[in-house]
Each structure stands twice: as C-alpha cells, then as structure tokens.
Design an enzyme around this catalytic site. Structure first.
Site, mmCIF file in Angstrom:
data_model
loop_
_atom_site.group_PDB
_atom_site.id
_atom_site.type_symbol
_atom_site.label_atom_id
_atom_site.label_comp_id
_atom_site.label_asym_id
_atom_site.label_seq_id
_atom_site.Cartn_x
_atom_site.Cartn_y
_atom_site.Cartn_z
ATOM 1 C CG ASP A 55 -1.694 1.209 1.460
ATOM 2 O OD1 ASP A 55 -1.635 2.132 0.623
ATOM 3 O OD2 ASP A 55 -2.397 1.274 2.483
ATOM 4 C CG ASP A 103 -6.187 11.045 -6.732
ATOM 5 O OD1 ASP A 103 -5.573 11.651 -5.841
ATOM 6 O OD2 ASP A 103 -6.773 11.612 -7.670
ATOM 7 C CG ASN A 161 -8.573 13.694 -11.633
ATOM 8 O OD1 ASN A 161 -8.689 14.919 -11.669
ATOM 9 N ND2 ASN A 161 -9.048 12.968 -10.633
HETATM 10 N N1 AR6 Z 1 -1.260 1.539 -3.040
HETATM 11 C C1 AR6 Z 1 -0.686 1.168 -4.207
HETATM 12 N N2 AR6 Z 1 -1.378 0.983 -5.365
HETATM 13 C C2 AR6 Z 1 -2.713 1.180 -5.315
HETATM 14 C C3 AR6 Z 1 -3.399 1.571 -4.138
HETATM 15 C C4 AR6 Z 1 -2.611 1.760 -2.955
HETATM 16 N N3 AR6 Z 1 -3.156 2.140 -1.797
HETATM 17 N N4 AR6 Z 1 -4.732 1.695 -4.426
HETATM 18 C C5 AR6 Z 1 -4.867 1.377 -5.726
HETATM 19 N N5 AR6 Z 1 -3.665 1.059 -6.272
HETATM 20 P P1 AR6 Z 1 -5.826 3.953 -10.259
HETATM 21 P P2 AR6 Z 1 -5.172 5.339 -12.797
HETATM 22 C C6 AR6 Z 1 -3.328 0.635 -7.645
HETATM 23 O O1 AR6 Z 1 -7.167 3.626 -10.785
HETATM 24 O O2 AR6 Z 1 -5.456 4.121 -13.585
HETATM 25 C C7 AR6 Z 1 -8.381 8.113 -9.812
HETATM 26 O O3 AR6 Z 1 -9.752 8.272 -9.571
HETATM 27 C C8 AR6 Z 1 -4.439 0.090 -8.505
HETATM 28 O O4 AR6 Z 1 -4.745 -1.258 -8.160
HETATM 29 O O5 AR6 Z 1 -5.728 4.457 -8.860
HETATM 30 O O6 AR6 Z 1 -3.941 6.136 -13.111
HETATM 31 C C9 AR6 Z 1 -7.697 9.409 -10.222
HETATM 32 O O7 AR6 Z 1 -8.276 10.535 -9.597
HETATM 33 C C10 AR6 Z 1 -3.817 0.205 -9.897
HETATM 34 O O8 AR6 Z 1 -2.969 -0.904 -10.161
HETATM 35 O O9 AR6 Z 1 -5.086 5.084 -11.192
HETATM 36 C C11 AR6 Z 1 -7.912 9.425 -11.701
HETATM 37 O O10 AR6 Z 1 -9.187 9.936 -12.047
HETATM 38 C C12 AR6 Z 1 -2.962 1.468 -9.772
HETATM 39 O O11 AR6 Z 1 -2.870 1.754 -8.373
HETATM 40 C C13 AR6 Z 1 -7.837 7.972 -12.081
HETATM 41 O O12 AR6 Z 1 -8.224 7.240 -10.921
HETATM 42 C C14 AR6 Z 1 -3.528 2.682 -10.489
HETATM 43 O O13 AR6 Z 1 -4.934 2.650 -10.436
HETATM 44 C C15 AR6 Z 1 -6.427 7.564 -12.441
HETATM 45 O O14 AR6 Z 1 -6.449 6.263 -12.933
#
Ligand code: AR6
Length: 171
Positions: free
Chosen positions: A10, A34, A24
């Site tokens: 995490d 995020d 975003n």
């Molecule tokens: N620690 C590490 N990785 C994580 C965690 C965590 N606590 N939580 C989720 N992930 P995403 P994106 C992983 O969707 O695709 C947001 O709403 C997750 O499993 O967070 O760049 C923003 O505001 C995945 O593998 O980011 C934007 O609108 C990775 O982090 C949008 O999502 C990225 O997933 C960005 O989308």
C-alpha cells in the site's frame, strides 16, 4: 547508487522522500490510489493541490506532474502525476513515459534520494499493465535517474508478477 525495486503493498505506507500519486488533471482527488493517498494524508493535501495554478483550465495536463507537501504521510512530498486514459488519449506510451519522466525530474529537483511510484494508469485508466511496465521501467533506467532509489509499489500479487516479468524480459 540508484536502484529499482518492485514490491507489493500500500503506497500510503511508503517511507521514501516522495511518493507519486496517479492523479487526474484537476488534482482534487478521486478514487483508487488517489483516494487512498488523500485519505491517508488528510485535508492538508487537497489544500496544497488547490494552491497549484491551473494551466489551460487544468492543474496538471496529461503526461505531466506537480509536487506538493504530503500532509500526514511519512513521505516529505507527493508528486501528482497524470497518466493517459488508455483508449481515450492519443499516443498513450508517449504520455505515460512523460508522466514518469516528469515525476522523476521533480524528485531530483527537490533533492529526493528515494521515490515510490504506483502503477500509473493501470487502474481506472485501463493501461495494459505489461505494456505500462515496459514504458515505466525504460524511463526509470535512464542514466539521469541512476542516483535515485526508485520503488514501484504494486497493489496486488498479480500486478507484482506482471511487472516482475516485464523487468526480467527487458533487463
Ligand atoms: N497503493 C498502491 N497501489 C494502489 C493503491 C494503494 N493504496 N490503491 C490502488 N492502487 P488507479 P489510474 C493501484 O485507478 O489508472 C483516480 O480516480 C491500482 O490497483 O488508482 O492512473 C484518479 O483521480 C492500480 O494498479 O489510477 C484518476 O481519475 C494502480 O494503483 C484515475 O483514478 C492505479 O490505479 C487515475 O487512474
């Protein structure tokens, strides 16, 4: 000497100088990593994001990054990177590479010695993770970043294995 380390965990628990957020363009928070980072950092993080002057209507264009303080997190800084939406934005590999590159440049500019990244764009933004890993690792391996300890925090065991495979395929 720089290192690139992949681990499952995490990112809000990371102890590095900076952690990268997959944000975003509004930089006002969201879901996924995020949301987790904003919850862990507390309201000071959103307040810091709101101080960033918008350019062309957004605080951070796709493929760029912005740095703030980190609120209650152990890290000193949060680097908010905006990756591409895989099926919507043009030239996703170029934009993803740019998001990683700009983040690493910001870390260096603040004299960070260590930085932790999530898998930018690999969640809601639907970037195929094996392809994202290749793009990201090729940026991390650039000589300009050889002095940084770069950690890449993957949320699931499956994601960790995909990234480890990509790292082994193109050492
Ligand atoms: N620690 C590490 N990785 C994580 C965690 C965590 N606590 N939580 C989720 N992930 P995403 P994106 C992983 O969707 O695709 C947001 O709403 C997750 O499993 O967070 O760049 C923003 O505001 C995945 O593998 O980011 C934007 O609108 C990775 O982090 C949008 O999502 C990225 O997933 C960005 O989308």
């Amino acid at each position: 000497m720089g290192t690139i380390r992949l681990y499952q965990g995490d990112i809000t628990q990371a102890q590095t100088d900076a952690i990268v957020n997959a944000a975003n363009p509004s930089l006002t928070g969201g879901g996924g990593v995020d949301g987790a980072i904003h919850r862990a950092a507390g309201p000071e993080l959103l307040a810091a994001c709101l101080q960033i002057a918008p350019v062309g209507g957004v605080r951070c264009p796709v493929g760029e990054a912005r740095m703030t303080s980190a609120g209650k997190l152990a890290a000193k800084y949060v680097i908010h990177a905006v990756g591409p939406r895989y099926r919507l934005d043009p030239q996703p590999p170029r934009l993803l590479a740019s998001a990683w590159y700009t983040s690493l440049q910001l870390a260096l500019a603040q004299a960070c010695r260590s930085v932790t990244f999530p898998a930018i764009s690999c969640g809601v933004y639907a970037y195929p993770p094996a392809e994202a890993a290749q793009v990201a690792l090729s940026v991390c391996r650039q000589p300009a970043f050889a002095g940084l300890a770069i950690d890449i925090c993957l949320f699931s065991e499956e994601m960790l294995q995909i990234w480890q495979h990509a790292a082994a395929e193109s050492p």
